[in-house]
Design a protein around this motif. Sequence first.
Motif, short mmCIF file in Angstrom:
data_model
loop_
_atom_site.label_atom_id
_atom_site.label_comp_id
_atom_site.label_asym_id
_atom_site.label_seq_id
_atom_site.Cartn_x
_atom_site.Cartn_y
_atom_site.Cartn_z
N LEU A 109 0.84 -1.21 0.00
CA LEU A 109 0.00 0.00 0.00
C LEU A 109 0.87 1.25 0.00
O LEU A 109 0.55 2.24 -0.68
CB LEU A 109 -0.91 -0.01 1.23
CG LEU A 109 -1.82 1.21 1.41
CD1 LEU A 109 -2.78 1.35 0.24
CD2 LEU A 109 -2.60 1.11 2.71
N THR A 110 1.97 1.22 0.74
CA THR A 110 2.88 2.37 0.78
C THR A 110 3.50 2.62 -0.59
O THR A 110 3.67 3.78 -1.00
CB THR A 110 3.99 2.13 1.82
OG1 THR A 110 3.41 1.92 3.11
CG2 THR A 110 4.93 3.32 1.89
N ILE A 111 3.82 1.55 -1.32
CA ILE A 111 4.35 1.71 -2.68
C ILE A 111 3.32 2.39 -3.57
O ILE A 111 3.64 3.32 -4.33
CB ILE A 111 4.75 0.34 -3.26
CG1 ILE A 111 5.95 -0.23 -2.51
CG2 ILE A 111 5.08 0.47 -4.75
CD1 ILE A 111 6.33 -1.63 -2.92
N ALA A 162 0.44 7.42 5.81
CA ALA A 162 0.24 5.97 5.70
C ALA A 162 1.55 5.21 5.89
O ALA A 162 1.58 4.16 6.54
CB ALA A 162 -0.38 5.62 4.35
N ALA A 163 2.63 5.75 5.33
CA ALA A 163 3.93 5.11 5.49
C ALA A 163 4.36 5.10 6.95
O ALA A 163 4.85 4.08 7.46
CB ALA A 163 4.97 5.82 4.64
N LEU A 222 9.49 8.72 -4.18
CA LEU A 222 10.52 7.68 -4.23
C LEU A 222 10.88 7.19 -2.83
O LEU A 222 11.14 6.00 -2.62
CB LEU A 222 11.77 8.21 -4.94
CG LEU A 222 11.67 8.35 -6.45
CD1 LEU A 222 12.92 9.04 -7.01
CD2 LEU A 222 11.51 6.97 -7.11
N MET A 223 10.87 8.10 -1.86
CA MET A 223 11.14 7.70 -0.48
C MET A 223 10.07 6.72 0.01
O MET A 223 10.37 5.70 0.63
CB MET A 223 11.16 8.93 0.43
CG MET A 223 11.42 8.61 1.90
SD MET A 223 11.01 9.98 3.01
CE MET A 223 9.22 9.90 3.00
N LEU A 224 8.80 7.02 -0.30
CA LEU A 224 7.71 6.14 0.12
C LEU A 224 7.80 4.79 -0.58
O LEU A 224 7.59 3.74 0.04
CB LEU A 224 6.37 6.80 -0.19
CG LEU A 224 6.07 8.13 0.51
CD1 LEU A 224 4.71 8.66 0.09
CD2 LEU A 224 6.14 7.97 2.01
N VAL A 225 8.10 4.80 -1.87
CA VAL A 225 8.24 3.54 -2.61
C VAL A 225 9.36 2.70 -2.01
O VAL A 225 9.23 1.48 -1.86
CB VAL A 225 8.50 3.82 -4.10
CG1 VAL A 225 8.89 2.53 -4.83
CG2 VAL A 225 7.27 4.43 -4.75
N ALA A 226 10.47 3.35 -1.65
CA ALA A 226 11.61 2.62 -1.07
C ALA A 226 11.23 1.99 0.27
O ALA A 226 11.54 0.82 0.53
CB ALA A 226 12.80 3.57 -0.89
#
Length: 254
Positions: A109-111, A162-163, A222-226
């Motif tokens: 979900l964070t991605i 969310a993250a 990108l930080m959240l995807v990582a």
Amino acid sequence: MLALAAATDPNRTVLTGALLLAVPVALLGGLVSFFSPCVLPLVPGYLSYVTGVSGTDLAEARRGRMAAGASLFILGFTAVFVSYGALFGNFGLTLEEHKETISKVLGALTIVMGLAFMGVIGGFTQREFRFHKRPAMGLAGAPLLGVLFGIGWTPCIGPTLAAVNALAFNEASAGRGALLTIAYCLGLGVPFILTAVAFRRALGAFDWVKRHYVWVMRTGGLMLVAVGALLVTGVWDRIIGDLQVWSSTFTPGI
């Protein structure tokens, strides 16, 4: 039993678990939220409302009043967000048996949220709830406006929040979850105070950020995807394991 010990032992709470890594991530997440297009352009309006000073007079207003209004506003939304963090942390403790699976789901979900934050998919992250009845203008109404901001703007800053809540769940502790969201609120709130006490200079910085919104959003996304990828692959837990070993043997110099 281990989770209970972690929640009641102050040294263990600070030095072990994901906090050594998660707190800086949460702090950065709050900073990214502040500079997002759905928060930054509204900062002068919020400052005017919580201080009772008209927008044209903000640059000349007393710094003490500006700082007080911003601080009370921050306390309002911090109360809301910290309750979220404690709730997710408590869920992590309650669902300890299924934490690995749920962490992967939250990571995925964070991605998705990170991709949405970058504008790759959807536009729902720019939405917010609106309240037709506003609190009284000035310092007295500042905390309540902060509460309304925390509730109404949650969909807007949802990706970063969310993250942080996913990391709070991974901590499996209401106390640690609350601590992570406090770090998030510091990242979101400190720029409010700095803007309040140096309003004229801050406007120049805002102009620079607005001109580079695309890169601000891409970096935050990108930080959240990582973070999501680390949770999904289990690398986050392996890093935490190494940090636990390091922190348990580390002895600070005197």
